[in-house]
Design a protein around this motif. Sequence first.
Motif, PDB file in Angstrom:
ATOM      1  N   GLY A  29       0.763  -1.059  -0.035  1.00 27.22           N
ATOM      2  CA  GLY A  29       0.026  -0.030   0.048  1.00 27.22           C
ATOM      3  C   GLY A  29       0.834   1.305  -0.038  1.00 27.22           C
ATOM      4  O   GLY A  29       0.446   2.207  -0.675  1.00 27.22           O
ATOM      5  N   TYR A  30       1.940   1.333   0.722  1.00 27.95           N
ATOM      6  CA  TYR A  30       2.690   2.312   0.964  1.00 27.95           C
ATOM      7  C   TYR A  30       4.132   2.084   1.218  1.00 27.95           C
ATOM      8  O   TYR A  30       4.347   1.160   2.223  1.00 27.95           O
ATOM      9  CB  TYR A  30       2.321   3.328   1.829  1.00 27.95           C
ATOM     10  N   ILE A  31       5.211   2.580   0.566  1.00 28.72           N
ATOM     11  CA  ILE A  31       6.658   2.194   0.841  1.00 28.72           C
ATOM     12  C   ILE A  31       7.092   3.211   1.803  1.00 28.72           C
ATOM     13  O   ILE A  31       7.146   4.438   0.868  1.00 28.72           O
ATOM     14  CB  ILE A  31       7.550   1.875  -0.311  1.00 28.72           C
ATOM     15  N   ARG A 103      -0.816  -3.824   7.759  1.00 30.66           N
ATOM     16  CA  ARG A 103      -0.029  -3.146   8.819  1.00 30.66           C
ATOM     17  C   ARG A 103       1.600  -2.871   8.216  1.00 30.66           C
ATOM     18  O   ARG A 103       1.639  -3.272   7.426  1.00 30.66           O
ATOM     19  CB  ARG A 103      -0.266  -4.176   9.967  1.00 30.66           C
ATOM     20  N   TRP A 104       1.994  -2.076   9.268  1.00 35.11           N
ATOM     21  CA  TRP A 104       3.627  -1.702   8.871  1.00 35.11           C
ATOM     22  C   TRP A 104       4.250  -2.768   9.164  1.00 35.11           C
ATOM     23  O   TRP A 104       4.466  -3.236  10.308  1.00 35.11           O
ATOM     24  CB  TRP A 104       3.822  -0.621   9.932  1.00 35.11           C
ATOM     25  N   LEU A 105       4.870  -3.331   8.358  1.00 34.78           N
ATOM     26  CA  LEU A 105       6.014  -4.588   8.235  1.00 34.78           C
ATOM     27  C   LEU A 105       7.187  -4.209   7.581  1.00 34.78           C
ATOM     28  O   LEU A 105       7.231  -3.428   6.412  1.00 34.78           O
ATOM     29  CB  LEU A 105       5.446  -5.848   7.631  1.00 34.78           C
ATOM     30  N   THR A 106       8.136  -5.037   8.080  1.00 33.39           N
ATOM     31  CA  THR A 106       9.631  -4.927   7.511  1.00 33.39           C
ATOM     32  C   THR A 106       9.875  -6.164   6.539  1.00 33.39           C
ATOM     33  O   THR A 106       9.514  -7.160   7.140  1.00 33.39           O
ATOM     34  CB  THR A 106      10.853  -4.771   8.291  1.00 33.39           C
ATOM     35  N   TYR A 107      10.390  -5.941   5.359  1.00 35.73           N
ATOM     36  CA  TYR A 107      10.631  -7.249   4.815  1.00 35.73           C
ATOM     37  C   TYR A 107      12.201  -7.187   4.095  1.00 35.73           C
ATOM     38  O   TYR A 107      12.748  -6.216   3.919  1.00 35.73           O
ATOM     39  CB  TYR A 107       9.756  -7.308   3.512  1.00 35.73           C
ATOM     40  N   TRP A 108      12.556  -8.362   3.916  1.00 37.41           N
ATOM     41  CA  TRP A 108      14.029  -8.656   3.449  1.00 37.41           C
ATOM     42  C   TRP A 108      13.974  -9.698   2.107  1.00 37.41           C
ATOM     43  O   TRP A 108      13.119 -10.414   2.098  1.00 37.41           O
ATOM     44  CB  TRP A 108      14.986  -9.485   4.511  1.00 37.41           C
TER      45      TRP A 108
END
Length: 118
Positions: A29-31, A103-108
């Motif tokens: 949705g948003y970076i 929700r706000w999440l971090t990805y690698w």
Amino acid sequence: QVQLVESGGGLVQPGGSLRLSCVASGPIGYIKTMGWYRQRPGWGREQVALIDHDGGTEYADSLQSRFTNSRVNANNSIYLEVNNLNPEDTAVYYCNTYVLTQRWLTYWGPGTQVTVSS
């Protein structure tokens, strides 16, 4: 789910340059931020470069003169240009993003290997 895929790594001679790419896909949705980390053999993971949604950049002090991160492109991709490489730059380079989905999440990403050697 969100996925990141890096490309552009490989073998390069000392003093050479390389361009690494990362493409994010999925229900984004948003970076908020997108950028790069690296892990050298025997070392922990280091921040290399980040860029935020508004184009603000952040570089590691030891690398900012040689590494340049692009803005996030329309297809949710970025690239990292690395110049004047030396053997100590040998590492796995990982793409990272902090995004809003449900929700706000971090990805690698899985990483791309850069090897600097004669």
